[in-house]
Write an enzyme that holds these catalytic residues in place. Structure first.
Site, PDB file in Angstrom:
ATOM      1  N   ASN A   1       1.196   1.720   7.108  1.00 21.64           N
ATOM      2  CA  ASN A   1       1.166   0.634   6.068  1.00 21.64           C
ATOM      3  C   ASN A   1       0.574   1.680   4.686  1.00 21.64           C
ATOM      4  O   ASN A   1       0.818   0.930   3.645  1.00 21.64           O
ATOM      5  CB  ASN A   1      -0.183  -0.028   6.533  1.00 21.64           C
ATOM      6  CG  ASN A   1       0.045  -0.975   7.425  1.00 21.64           C
ATOM      7  OD1 ASN A   1       1.164  -1.721   7.489  1.00 21.64           O
ATOM      8  ND2 ASN A   1      -0.775  -0.962   8.569  1.00 21.64           N
TER       9      ASN A   1
ATOM     10  N   ARG B   1       0.719  -1.232   0.034  1.00 20.84           N
ATOM     11  CA  ARG B   1       0.131   0.141   0.051  1.00 20.84           C
ATOM     12  C   ARG B   1       0.802   1.247   0.116  1.00 20.84           C
ATOM     13  O   ARG B   1       0.191   2.283  -0.317  1.00 20.84           O
ATOM     14  CB  ARG B   1      -0.743   0.011   1.165  1.00 20.84           C
ATOM     15  CG  ARG B   1      -2.270  -0.907   0.840  1.00 20.84           C
ATOM     16  CD  ARG B   1      -2.934  -0.907   2.063  1.00 20.84           C
ATOM     17  NE  ARG B   1      -2.471  -1.773   3.005  1.00 20.84           N
ATOM     18  CZ  ARG B   1      -2.673  -1.900   4.383  1.00 20.84           C
ATOM     19  NH1 ARG B   1      -3.614  -1.037   4.778  1.00 20.84           N
ATOM     20  NH2 ARG B   1      -2.336  -2.599   5.328  1.00 20.84           N
TER      21      ARG B   1
ATOM     22  N   TYR C   1      32.708  31.955  -4.539  1.00 26.76           N
ATOM     23  CA  TYR C   1      32.885  30.708  -4.602  1.00 26.76           C
ATOM     24  C   TYR C   1      34.157  30.163  -3.717  1.00 26.76           C
ATOM     25  O   TYR C   1      35.411  30.748  -4.322  1.00 26.76           O
ATOM     26  CB  TYR C   1      32.662  29.804  -5.741  1.00 26.76           C
ATOM     27  CG  TYR C   1      33.119  28.414  -5.619  1.00 26.76           C
ATOM     28  CD1 TYR C   1      32.452  27.718  -4.586  1.00 26.76           C
ATOM     29  CD2 TYR C   1      33.966  27.743  -6.279  1.00 26.76           C
ATOM     30  CE1 TYR C   1      32.837  26.186  -4.514  1.00 26.76           C
ATOM     31  CE2 TYR C   1      34.617  26.455  -6.199  1.00 26.76           C
ATOM     32  CZ  TYR C   1      33.697  25.834  -5.264  1.00 26.76           C
ATOM     33  OH  TYR C   1      34.081  24.405  -5.079  1.00 26.76           O
TER      34      TYR C   1
ATOM     35  N   GLU D   1      -7.504 -11.710  13.830  1.00 29.66           N
ATOM     36  CA  GLU D   1      -7.339 -10.656  12.930  1.00 29.66           C
ATOM     37  C   GLU D   1      -8.647 -10.323  12.441  1.00 29.66           C
ATOM     38  O   GLU D   1      -9.654 -11.030  12.455  1.00 29.66           O
ATOM     39  CB  GLU D   1      -6.465 -11.198  11.704  1.00 29.66           C
ATOM     40  CG  GLU D   1      -4.942 -11.543  12.004  1.00 29.66           C
ATOM     41  CD  GLU D   1      -4.377 -10.585  12.729  1.00 29.66           C
ATOM     42  OE1 GLU D   1      -4.005  -9.493  11.820  1.00 29.66           O
ATOM     43  OE2 GLU D   1      -3.892 -10.582  13.800  1.00 29.66           O
TER      44      GLU D   1
HETATM   45  C1  UD1 Z   1       0.207  -7.463  12.266  1.00 28.89           C
HETATM   46  C2  UD1 Z   1      -0.709  -8.413  13.229  1.00 28.89           C
HETATM   47  C3  UD1 Z   1      -1.988  -7.863  13.962  1.00 28.89           C
HETATM   48  C4  UD1 Z   1      -1.336  -6.533  14.635  1.00 28.89           C
HETATM   49  C5  UD1 Z   1      -0.564  -5.659  13.678  1.00 28.89           C
HETATM   50  C6  UD1 Z   1       0.297  -4.589  14.337  1.00 28.89           C
HETATM   51  C7  UD1 Z   1      -0.317 -10.595  12.362  1.00 28.89           C
HETATM   52  C8  UD1 Z   1      -0.855 -11.692  11.744  1.00 28.89           C
HETATM   53  N1  UD1 Z   1      -1.005  -9.482  12.690  1.00 28.89           N
HETATM   54  O1  UD1 Z   1      -0.713  -7.372  11.370  1.00 28.89           O
HETATM   55  O2  UD1 Z   1      -2.483  -8.724  14.711  1.00 28.89           O
HETATM   56  O3  UD1 Z   1      -2.316  -5.619  15.264  1.00 28.89           O
HETATM   57  O4  UD1 Z   1       0.526  -6.484  13.118  1.00 28.89           O
HETATM   58  O5  UD1 Z   1       1.213  -3.682  13.887  1.00 28.89           O
HETATM   59  O6  UD1 Z   1       0.650 -10.953  12.596  1.00 28.89           O
HETATM   60  N2  UD1 Z   1       6.182  -9.289   7.803  1.00 28.89           N
HETATM   61  C9  UD1 Z   1       7.460 -10.080   7.405  1.00 28.89           C
HETATM   62  N3  UD1 Z   1       7.002 -11.375   6.586  1.00 28.89           N
HETATM   63  C10 UD1 Z   1       5.703 -11.570   6.245  1.00 28.89           C
HETATM   64  C11 UD1 Z   1       4.567 -10.686   6.801  1.00 28.89           C
HETATM   65  C12 UD1 Z   1       4.954  -9.612   7.481  1.00 28.89           C
HETATM   66  O7  UD1 Z   1       8.351  -9.912   7.590  1.00 28.89           O
HETATM   67  O8  UD1 Z   1       5.681 -12.562   5.482  1.00 28.89           O
HETATM   68  C13 UD1 Z   1       6.394  -8.077   8.582  1.00 28.89           C
HETATM   69  C14 UD1 Z   1       6.300  -6.724   8.044  1.00 28.89           C
HETATM   70  O9  UD1 Z   1       7.315  -6.274   7.262  1.00 28.89           O
HETATM   71  C15 UD1 Z   1       5.987  -6.018   9.212  1.00 28.89           C
HETATM   72  C16 UD1 Z   1       5.658  -6.746   9.932  1.00 28.89           C
HETATM   73  O10 UD1 Z   1       5.809  -8.106   9.741  1.00 28.89           O
HETATM   74  O11 UD1 Z   1       7.151  -5.290   9.326  1.00 28.89           O
HETATM   75  C17 UD1 Z   1       3.806  -6.716  10.245  1.00 28.89           C
HETATM   76  O12 UD1 Z   1       3.531  -7.230   9.060  1.00 28.89           O
HETATM   77  P1  UD1 Z   1       1.928  -6.408   8.515  1.00 28.89           P
HETATM   78  O13 UD1 Z   1       1.787  -7.065   7.247  1.00 28.89           O
HETATM   79  O14 UD1 Z   1       2.238  -5.054   8.578  1.00 28.89           O
HETATM   80  O15 UD1 Z   1       1.002  -7.101   9.730  1.00 28.89           O
HETATM   81  P2  UD1 Z   1      -0.311  -6.352  10.090  1.00 28.89           P
HETATM   82  O16 UD1 Z   1      -1.188  -6.750   8.938  1.00 28.89           O
HETATM   83  O17 UD1 Z   1       0.031  -5.013  10.448  1.00 28.89           O
HETATM   84 CA    CA Z   2       1.617  -3.450  10.023  1.00 27.20          CA
END
Ligand code: UD1
Ligand code: CA
Length: 466
Positions: A231, A16, A369, A158
């Site tokens: 995000n 996003r 300069y 979630e």
């Molecule tokens: C996640 C949590 C949610 C919480 C929120 C808080 C889960 C399933 N959900 O959601 O409960 O409220 O964070 O901010 O965990 N990332 C990876 N590899 C992946 C996916 C994500 O490294 O395969 C990293 C992303 O770079 C990021 C972090 O994990 O830094 C969180 O991932 P994101 O996709 O933003 O999770 P949320 O949907 O925000």
């Molecule tokens: Ca996040």
């Protein structure tokens, strides 16, 4: 914090954000979000850190290297969810099996050291297998919901998987957790992708822990701002605004005056002395120290520089340089890296200084300069002086002694030196050293051709009648 380690999730793409950069390197007040998370860990002595990289891993790894700390990394080549990301740290967790592991997201820059230590204290006190950091939000948005039975935490759901009753819960998962490392290893193996997003959710470890008959605790953060993440670009903008105001408030408390905070952005690491006034349009990037009773701005940008006391910088760009007390600089001045401006120097409009020292009391008032030069004390530069420092292949230095007077429109062709109290005549191109006290002059003598225009321009049409 001896028996702890941390895993930071930084592999996600951040679709996003619509950016070519990995999301965790998106900047809040001139510092990548990941940098804040690492700083929070390091501020409370969490030393063993493993960062999970994936999307544009090389860029994230290059950033880690640029910080100079020693970090382990593990690659998650396909991003199959937060649980899957932690699985990539298996070796790191096995190495740290007896410890407690802190899991953080690289995209939540407001999470601070205090939250880490307080949640850890609760984790130890309650001897939990898992301790969550949670917050209560008026609008729980898309965060994971904390589902409790009375006080007891049962699971995290979630938003996308929540039923209406669960979706209405206002206590949410901040995405920061403490786990007993061995326990984490045992539950990770049991995660499935049976959910709305078809991902391995780290959040499912909570229900699995309860099934194991172990305890899950929750540390409810008193300040819900700590959970904020970015995000989207809009989120990032809002984080910048929030942090910008907090930083400015800190400086108000320290006795700094702001005429207006319009267009003022200050890196959290900036130091500013009391009685200094900041005008609109001032941007202080990382590594800036400003003394007392200065006037900074309007429209001034400073980075990695140390500014003394009683200094005026008006419409100045200043990078990797040092400016001493009572210097008065601007408007429209560019101080490029590796310059030292000594005390009581005056630099006026349209002047560029690069990789040079300007001695105390020297004046460079207009259109000049000064590059690769060592300039002494009480030197006067006339208007339009140029140090000719580059021959197309090499750069050379100019040396100008104390008290010298450089006439208007002098070219100093480096390498060249002007002795103490020497003069150069206006319009001279100086290619040989000028000894102390001497006048260097290099221009043709003036000759006047009488009646020239009468002969030359007879019959020329004039636009308007005289
Ligand atoms: C996640 C949590 C949610 C919480 C929120 C808080 C889960 C399933 N959900 O959601 O409960 O409220 O964070 O901010 O965990 N990332 C990876 N590899 C992946 C996916 C994500 O490294 O395969 C990293 C992303 O770079 C990021 C972090 O994990 O830094 C969180 O991932 P994101 O996709 O933003 O999770 P949320 O949907 O925000
Ligand atoms: Ca996040």
């Amino acid at each position: 914090m001896e028996q702890v380690c941390a895993v930071i999730l930084a592999a996600g793409k951040g679709t996003r954000m619509k950016s070519n950069k990995p999301k965790v390197l998106a900047e809040v007040l001139f510092k990548p979000m990941l940098g804040y998370v690492l700083d929070a860990c390091e501020s409370v002595g969490v030393k063993d850190i493993c960062v999970i990289t994936g999307h544009k891993a090389e860029e994230v790894e290059a950033y880690l290297a640029s910080r100079g700390g020693s970090y382990e990394t593990a690659r998650q080549t396909e991003q199959k969810g937060t649980g899957h990301a932690v699985m990539m740290a298996k070796e790191f967790l096995q190495k740290n099996a007896g410890k407690d592991v802190l899991i953080l997201s690289g995209d939540t820059p407001c999470l601070n050291g205090e939250t880490i230590t307080q949640s850890y204290a609760l984790h130890k006190e309650q001897q939990n297998a898992v301790t969550l950091v949670t917050a209560v939000l008026e609008d729980p948005a898309s965060y994971g919901r904390i589902i409790r039975d009375g006080e007891r935490i049962l699971k995290i759901v979630e938003k996308k998987d929540a039923n209406p009753e669960e979706a209405a819960v206002k206590e949410i998962n901040a995405g920061a957790y403490w786990f007993q490392a061995e326990h984490l290893l045992s539950v990770l193996d049991r995660l499935t992708t049976d959910n709305a997003q078809g991902e391995y959710y780290l959040t499912d470890t909570v229900a699995l822990t309860i099934q194991d008959g172990k305890t899950v605790g929750g540390y409810i953060a008193p300040d819900s701002d700590i959970i904020l993440g970015a995000n989207s670009r809009k989120d990032l903008f809002e984080l910048n605004e929030l942090m910008r105001k907090k930083v400015i408030d800190k400086h108000f408390d320290n006795g700094v005056e702001f005429i207006s905070t319009d267009g003022v952005s200050i890196s959290p690491d900036a130091q500013i002395g009391a009685d200094t006034v900041i005008y609109p349009g001032t941007i202080l990037k990382e590594g800036v120290v400003i003394g007392e009773d200065c006037q900074i701005g309007p429209n001034t940008m400073i980075q990695n520089s140390v500014i003394g006391n009683h200094v005026k910088l008006n419409s100045v760009q200043c990078f990797q340089s040092k400016v001493d007390d009572y210097a008065d600089i601007g408007p429209f001045v560019h101080i490029r890296p590796n310059s030292e401006i000594h005390h009581h120097v005056h630099i006026g409009d349209f002047v560029e200084v690069k990789n040079s020292t300007i001695g105390a009391g020297t004046a460079v008032a207009h259109l000049t300069y000064v590059g690769d030069s060592d300039v002494g004390k009480n030197v006067n530069f006339g208007c339009g002086v140029v140090t000719v420092n580059y021959d197309g292949v090499h750069k050379h230095r100019c040396t100008i002694g104390d008290g010298a007077f450089i006439g208007c429109n002098t070219n100093l062709v480096a390498p060249v030196s002007i002795g103490e109290n020497a003069y150069t005549a206006a319009g001279s191109t100086i290619t040989k050293d000028v000894p102390g006290e001497a006048l260097g002059i290099s221009r043709v003598k003036q000759e006047n051709k009488e009646g020239f225009s009468k002969r030359k321009l007879a019959g020329r049409k004039k636009k308007v009648e005289e």
